[in-house]
Motif scaffolding. Structure first.
Motif, PDB file in Angstrom:
ATOM      1  N   ASN A 176     -16.857   5.217   7.698  1.00 26.95           N
ATOM      2  CA  ASN A 176     -16.844   6.418   8.540  1.00 26.95           C
ATOM      3  C   ASN A 176     -15.591   6.461   9.408  1.00 26.95           C
ATOM      4  O   ASN A 176     -14.983   7.522   9.580  1.00 26.95           O
ATOM      5  N   ALA A 177     -15.202   5.287   9.943  1.00 26.78           N
ATOM      6  CA  ALA A 177     -14.003   5.248  10.792  1.00 26.78           C
ATOM      7  C   ALA A 177     -12.762   5.615   9.989  1.00 26.78           C
ATOM      8  O   ALA A 177     -11.915   6.398  10.455  1.00 26.78           O
ATOM      9  N   LEU A 178     -12.619   5.076   8.780  1.00 21.56           N
ATOM     10  CA  LEU A 178     -11.442   5.373   7.960  1.00 21.56           C
ATOM     11  C   LEU A 178     -11.432   6.823   7.488  1.00 21.56           C
ATOM     12  O   LEU A 178     -10.378   7.456   7.416  1.00 21.56           O
ATOM     13  N   ASN A 179     -12.611   7.360   7.153  1.00 18.57           N
ATOM     14  CA  ASN A 179     -12.665   8.742   6.678  1.00 18.57           C
ATOM     15  C   ASN A 179     -12.298   9.741   7.771  1.00 18.57           C
ATOM     16  O   ASN A 179     -11.842  10.848   7.472  1.00 18.57           O
ATOM     17  N   ASN A 180     -12.514   9.361   9.030  1.00 22.51           N
ATOM     18  CA  ASN A 180     -12.142  10.237  10.147  1.00 22.51           C
ATOM     19  C   ASN A 180     -10.751   9.922  10.703  1.00 22.51           C
ATOM     20  O   ASN A 180     -10.298  10.564  11.643  1.00 22.51           O
ATOM     21  N   TYR A 181     -10.082   8.948  10.111  1.00 24.40           N
ATOM     22  CA  TYR A 181      -8.767   8.500  10.576  1.00 24.40           C
ATOM     23  C   TYR A 181      -7.696   9.458  10.063  1.00 24.40           C
ATOM     24  O   TYR A 181      -7.636   9.764   8.866  1.00 24.40           O
ATOM     25  N   THR A 182      -6.852   9.947  10.958  1.00 28.17           N
ATOM     26  CA  THR A 182      -5.836  10.938  10.565  1.00 28.17           C
ATOM     27  C   THR A 182      -4.530  10.290  10.132  1.00 28.17           C
ATOM     28  O   THR A 182      -3.614  10.985   9.696  1.00 28.17           O
ATOM     29  N   GLY A 183      -4.427   8.963  10.267  1.00 32.58           N
ATOM     30  CA  GLY A 183      -3.220   8.272   9.827  1.00 32.58           C
ATOM     31  C   GLY A 183      -3.262   7.979   8.340  1.00 32.58           C
ATOM     32  O   GLY A 183      -4.008   8.590   7.569  1.00 32.58           O
ATOM     33  N   THR A 184      -2.464   7.007   7.903  1.00 35.35           N
ATOM     34  CA  THR A 184      -2.307   6.662   6.491  1.00 35.35           C
ATOM     35  C   THR A 184      -2.857   5.256   6.256  1.00 35.35           C
ATOM     36  O   THR A 184      -2.725   4.393   7.117  1.00 35.35           O
ATOM     37  N   VAL A 185      -3.475   5.052   5.086  1.00 35.93           N
ATOM     38  CA  VAL A 185      -4.086   3.753   4.790  1.00 35.93           C
ATOM     39  C   VAL A 185      -3.660   3.289   3.399  1.00 35.93           C
ATOM     40  O   VAL A 185      -3.685   4.057   2.441  1.00 35.93           O
ATOM     41  N   LEU A 186      -3.253   2.021   3.305  1.00 42.07           N
ATOM     42  CA  LEU A 186      -2.987   1.358   2.032  1.00 42.07           C
ATOM     43  C   LEU A 186      -3.809   0.076   2.040  1.00 42.07           C
ATOM     44  O   LEU A 186      -3.650  -0.753   2.941  1.00 42.07           O
ATOM     45  N   TYR A 187      -4.713  -0.090   1.066  1.00 44.88           N
ATOM     46  CA  TYR A 187      -5.547  -1.294   1.101  1.00 44.88           C
ATOM     47  C   TYR A 187      -5.814  -1.828  -0.297  1.00 44.88           C
ATOM     48  O   TYR A 187      -5.757  -1.109  -1.292  1.00 44.88           O
ATOM     49  N   VAL A 188      -6.092  -3.144  -0.342  1.00 45.34           N
ATOM     50  CA  VAL A 188      -6.549  -3.821  -1.554  1.00 45.34           C
ATOM     51  C   VAL A 188      -8.043  -4.056  -1.409  1.00 45.34           C
ATOM     52  O   VAL A 188      -8.507  -4.506  -0.353  1.00 45.34           O
ATOM     53  N   SER A 189      -8.818  -3.730  -2.443  1.00 47.45           N
ATOM     54  CA  SER A 189     -10.264  -3.948  -2.377  1.00 47.45           C
ATOM     55  C   SER A 189     -10.850  -4.074  -3.770  1.00 47.45           C
ATOM     56  O   SER A 189     -10.345  -3.494  -4.732  1.00 47.45           O
ATOM     57  N   HIS A 190     -11.939  -4.866  -3.861  1.00 47.11           N
ATOM     58  CA  HIS A 190     -12.747  -4.935  -5.084  1.00 47.11           C
ATOM     59  C   HIS A 190     -14.074  -4.212  -4.899  1.00 47.11           C
ATOM     60  O   HIS A 190     -14.907  -4.220  -5.799  1.00 47.11           O
ATOM     61  N   ASP A 191     -14.270  -3.603  -3.739  1.00 55.16           N
ATOM     62  CA  ASP A 191     -15.531  -2.932  -3.434  1.00 55.16           C
ATOM     63  C   ASP A 191     -15.462  -1.480  -3.927  1.00 55.16           C
ATOM     64  O   ASP A 191     -14.891  -0.611  -3.278  1.00 55.16           O
ATOM     65  N   ARG A 192     -16.054  -1.237  -5.083  1.00 57.81           N
ATOM     66  CA  ARG A 192     -15.914   0.083  -5.721  1.00 57.81           C
ATOM     67  C   ARG A 192     -16.586   1.192  -4.919  1.00 57.81           C
ATOM     68  O   ARG A 192     -16.092   2.315  -4.869  1.00 57.81           O
ATOM     69  N   TYR A 193     -17.712   0.887  -4.283  1.00 60.11           N
ATOM     70  CA  TYR A 193     -18.388   1.893  -3.460  1.00 60.11           C
ATOM     71  C   TYR A 193     -17.500   2.275  -2.284  1.00 60.11           C
ATOM     72  O   TYR A 193     -17.333   3.461  -1.967  1.00 60.11           O
ATOM     73  N   PHE A 194     -16.912   1.269  -1.648  1.00 63.32           N
ATOM     74  CA  PHE A 194     -15.996   1.494  -0.524  1.00 63.32           C
ATOM     75  C   PHE A 194     -14.793   2.326  -0.979  1.00 63.32           C
ATOM     76  O   PHE A 194     -14.383   3.271  -0.291  1.00 63.32           O
ATOM     77  N   ILE A 195     -14.232   1.990  -2.152  1.00 67.21           N
ATOM     78  CA  ILE A 195     -13.095   2.739  -2.689  1.00 67.21           C
ATOM     79  C   ILE A 195     -13.495   4.189  -2.941  1.00 67.21           C
ATOM     80  O   ILE A 195     -12.768   5.128  -2.597  1.00 67.21           O
ATOM     81  N   ASN A 196     -14.674   4.370  -3.525  1.00 65.02           N
ATOM     82  CA  ASN A 196     -15.142   5.721  -3.837  1.00 65.02           C
ATOM     83  C   ASN A 196     -15.297   6.563  -2.581  1.00 65.02           C
ATOM     84  O   ASN A 196     -15.037   7.766  -2.587  1.00 65.02           O
ATOM     85  N   GLN A 197     -15.728   5.908  -1.489  1.00 65.60           N
ATOM     86  CA  GLN A 197     -15.977   6.635  -0.245  1.00 65.60           C
ATOM     87  C   GLN A 197     -14.703   6.937   0.531  1.00 65.60           C
ATOM     88  O   GLN A 197     -14.648   7.916   1.276  1.00 65.60           O
ATOM     89  N   THR A 198     -13.661   6.112   0.390  1.00 64.89           N
ATOM     90  CA  THR A 198     -12.516   6.209   1.312  1.00 64.89           C
ATOM     91  C   THR A 198     -11.178   6.537   0.655  1.00 64.89           C
ATOM     92  O   THR A 198     -10.255   6.967   1.349  1.00 64.89           O
ATOM     93  N   ALA A 199     -11.028   6.323  -0.655  1.00 68.44           N
ATOM     94  CA  ALA A 199      -9.707   6.497  -1.286  1.00 68.44           C
ATOM     95  C   ALA A 199      -9.482   7.935  -1.727  1.00 68.44           C
ATOM     96  O   ALA A 199     -10.379   8.582  -2.258  1.00 68.44           O
TER      97      ALA A 199
END
Length: 643
Positions: A485-508
């Motif tokens: 929720n914090a990242l989805n409301n974040y107006t800046g830019t994000v670059l991340y490495v993750s293996h969490d597919r649910y997290f990727i689906n929600q935020t990327a």
């Protein structure tokens, strides 16, 4: 029913893990055991397999059935190679094969009854060998090891030299190959890359036995399980369906329970007010009535207030200033180590507001890329440029930003003195630090706990470009949702490495896959990536299109441009063209439908007496009909081109 826990109880001192808890697993059923960190999930698995004694209740396994258990941490020793260690899972098959070969050597020298007896044994063993798929056990071992991310070059590595994560993968491979009737898996997706997790999902879906899984991987649970057993505040509750179904039902149950609780509290307050008023009259009858109401109130079965949700904590993550539109530009970047080429001649750009996930197999160079972008490691060739007014916040798995001598509370309060104690505690509670946990020394924390402190600091940093390496590791599901929720409301830019597919689906909003030493770009979330993976990998990163130097493990010369070079702008333009084509196609179809309807109306009108007796009106409609026919001819041709 193959496994049943009936009224089980367990406490450590005053801490109650489970009280009067019951659930069962049916044969062939795939179930999940979920709960927050520290709720007691691993403890319950250990009670089932007998590693911990029960304080009360019973665990029943169906007669003649076998249990297999994968703990979170493994300590393999003994000097075996990876292949030899996993091969021990097939010890029975190997022993049968050895006896069959021995009988084959004996048969030429036997006669009479001795020959008959050995032949009978031979036939019995060969039938058992075939029944247990003995002829394919070596390929089965190879398939499982490769599925779990080991290449053939790894098979000869000694298990004593492996990392904790690699040992867990070897233990998982051994367990899967023993094929017990009930598999108990504690965080099986830890230490697996995306391809290995996908392989394990398919393996478990087709597994003939029952499975009970402890996992925080929501995408994995959605695909595999059909039942969820939740442990919360010492209580076990069973929900049918996958994780999403459980989450929805739990939300409904909690809302209904909260409503009941609030209504009862209103009723209690009302009765207390009436009792107080009756007593104030100070008459015999009113006092008796007050006493009668008090007795009724005492007998009322009080509804327990539902547990507070950590998702009720709303964290805000906001940059201190706005960056330029161009946040990061990577040009012809290459990196190799003496025995491995990671990526060669890659170029890509990141724009303001994008949330970009970097994915790929273990060991392909994802974390190395982030370290290069943060000047922790040098690139072999190429360069990168940060845009105007870009301020980076970096979360790394080594947690170099922490001070070992400080407490958790001091780590936050010293860096952010304007925060109140309540604000600091709320932030830390979101990352599972409550009560006296906030006064633990950083140096005394586990790696996972340090990661959560680093993440909490990053959430407060006000950077406008966040670079995160596996940010969801060691977080429970509720904390992951807070971060999402914090990242989805974040107006800046994000670059991340993750293996969490649910997290990727929600935020990327975009995915970069590191494959065959280059990056393939997908403008969308994880579901979009799955849809387009084969097509775009073949087009941009097929093994045949990789540079020759990448195949040989040497760094490519600066003047060599990879055919698989990522062109973010080209793909974005191609997708824009596709959207325009789809829009034009729909508009053309709508216009054709409208004109065909009007053509049919004209035919009906010209059949009416008031029109066919009016020559002027007939000519007008005939001209309109001819115009429609000509226009439709053009539209049909246009539709064919677009379609």
């Amino acid at each position: 029913m193959i496994l049943a826990c009936h009224n089980i109880e367990k406490s450590f001192g005053e801490e109650v893990i489970v009280r009067d808890g019951s659930f069962h697993i049916e044969d062939h059923e795939k179930a999940a055991l979920v709960g927050s960190n520290g709720a007691g999930k691993s403890t319950i698995l250990k009670m089932i397999v007998g590693e911990l004694p029960l304080d009360g209740g019973s665990v029943t396994l169906a007669k003649g059935r076998t249990l297999g258990y994968l703990a979170q941490h493994q300590d393999l020793t003994g000097g075996n190679t990876i292949y030899e260690e996993v091969k021990t899972a097939k010890a029975q098959i190997i022993a049968i094969e050895r006896e069959i070969r021995q009988i084959e050597e004996e048969l030429p020298s036997l006669q009479g009854d001795a020959l008959t007896e050995r032949l009978n044994t031979y036939h019995r063993l060969t039938e058992q060998f075939e029944r247990e798929n003995g002829y394919a056990y070596e390929s089965e071992i190879t398939g499982v090891l490769k599925g779990l991310g080991f290449g053939e070059e790894d098979f000869s590595k000694a298990v004593d030299t492996l990392s904790g994560g690699q040992k867990t993968r070897v233990s998982l491979g051994k367990l899967l190959l023993t094929r017990p009737d009930v598999l108990l898996l504690d965080e099986p997706t830890n230490h697996l890359d995306l391809n290995s997790i996908s392989w394990l999902e398919t393996y478990l879906l087709n597994y003939p036995g029952a499975v009970l899984i402890v996992s925080h991987d929501r995408y994995f649970l959605n695909r595999v399980v059909t039942k969820v057993v939740e442990i919360e505040q010492g209580k076990l509750t069973t929900y049918m369906g996958n994780y999403s179904a459980y989450a929805e039902k739990k939300k409904q149950v909690r809302e209904a329970r909260l409503k009941e609780y609030m209504n009862q509290q209103l009723e209690i307050r009302h009765q207390e007010a009436v009792i107080e008023k009756l007593r104030s009259f100070n008459r015999e009858k009113s006092i008796k009535r007050a006493e009668s109401r008090e007795k009724m109130l005492d007998k009322m079965e009080r509804i327990e207030k539902p547990a507070e949700l950590k998702t009720d904590i709303h964290l805000t993550l906001e940059p201190s200033c706005v960056s330029g539109n161009d946040v990061l530009s990577v040009e012809h970047l290459s990196k190799a180590f003496p025995d491995q080429t990671l990526f060669t001649d890659v170029s890509f750009d990141i724009r303001r507001g994008e949330h970009v996930a970097v994915i790929g197999d273990n060991g392909t160079g994802k974390t190395t890329l982030l370290k290069i972008l943060n000047d922790v490691l040098p690139a072999d060739s190429g360069s990168f440029t940060l845009g105007a007014n870009v301020h980076v916040g970096y979360y790394d798995q080594e947690h170099h930003v922490l001070h070992m001598e400080k407490t958790v509370f001091e780590e936050i309060s010293d860096d952010y003195p304007d925060l109140t104690g309540t604000q600091i505690r709320n932030m830390l509670a979101a990352f599972l630090f409550t009560g006296d946990d906030v006064f633990k020394r950083i140096g005394d924390l586990s790696g996972g706990e340090r990661g959560r402190v680093s993440l909490a600091k990053l959430m407060l940093s006000e950077a406008n470009f966040l670079i995160l390496d596996e940010p969801t590791n060691h977080l429970d599901i509720a904390s992951k949702e807070i971060l999402e929720n914090a990242l989805n409301n974040y107006t800046g830019t994000v670059l991340y490495v993750s293996h969490d597919r649910y997290f990727i689906n929600q935020t990327a909003t975009r995915i970069l896959e590191l494959v065959n030493h280059t990056f393939v770009n997908y403008i969308g979330n994880y579901d979009y990536y799955l849809e387009k993976r084969e097509e775009l990998t073949a087009a941009y990163a097929s093994s045949s299109s990789a540079p020759a130097s990448a195949k040989t493990g040497k760094a490519a010369p600066a003047e060599t441009v990879s055919e698989a070079k990522l062109s973010w702008q080209e793909q974005k333009e191609a997708q824009a063209r596709e959207r325009k084509r789809q829009n034009d196609l729909k508009k053309t179809e709508d216009l054709i439908t409208s004109l065909e309807e009007r053509d049919a109306q004209i035919d009906e009108l010209m059949a009416t007496e008031e029109v066919y007796t009016n020559s002027v009106k007939c000519q007008e409609l005939a001209k309109e009909k001819a115009d429609i026919a000509a226009r439709l001819e053009e539209l049909y041709e246009k539709w064919e081109e677009l379609a």
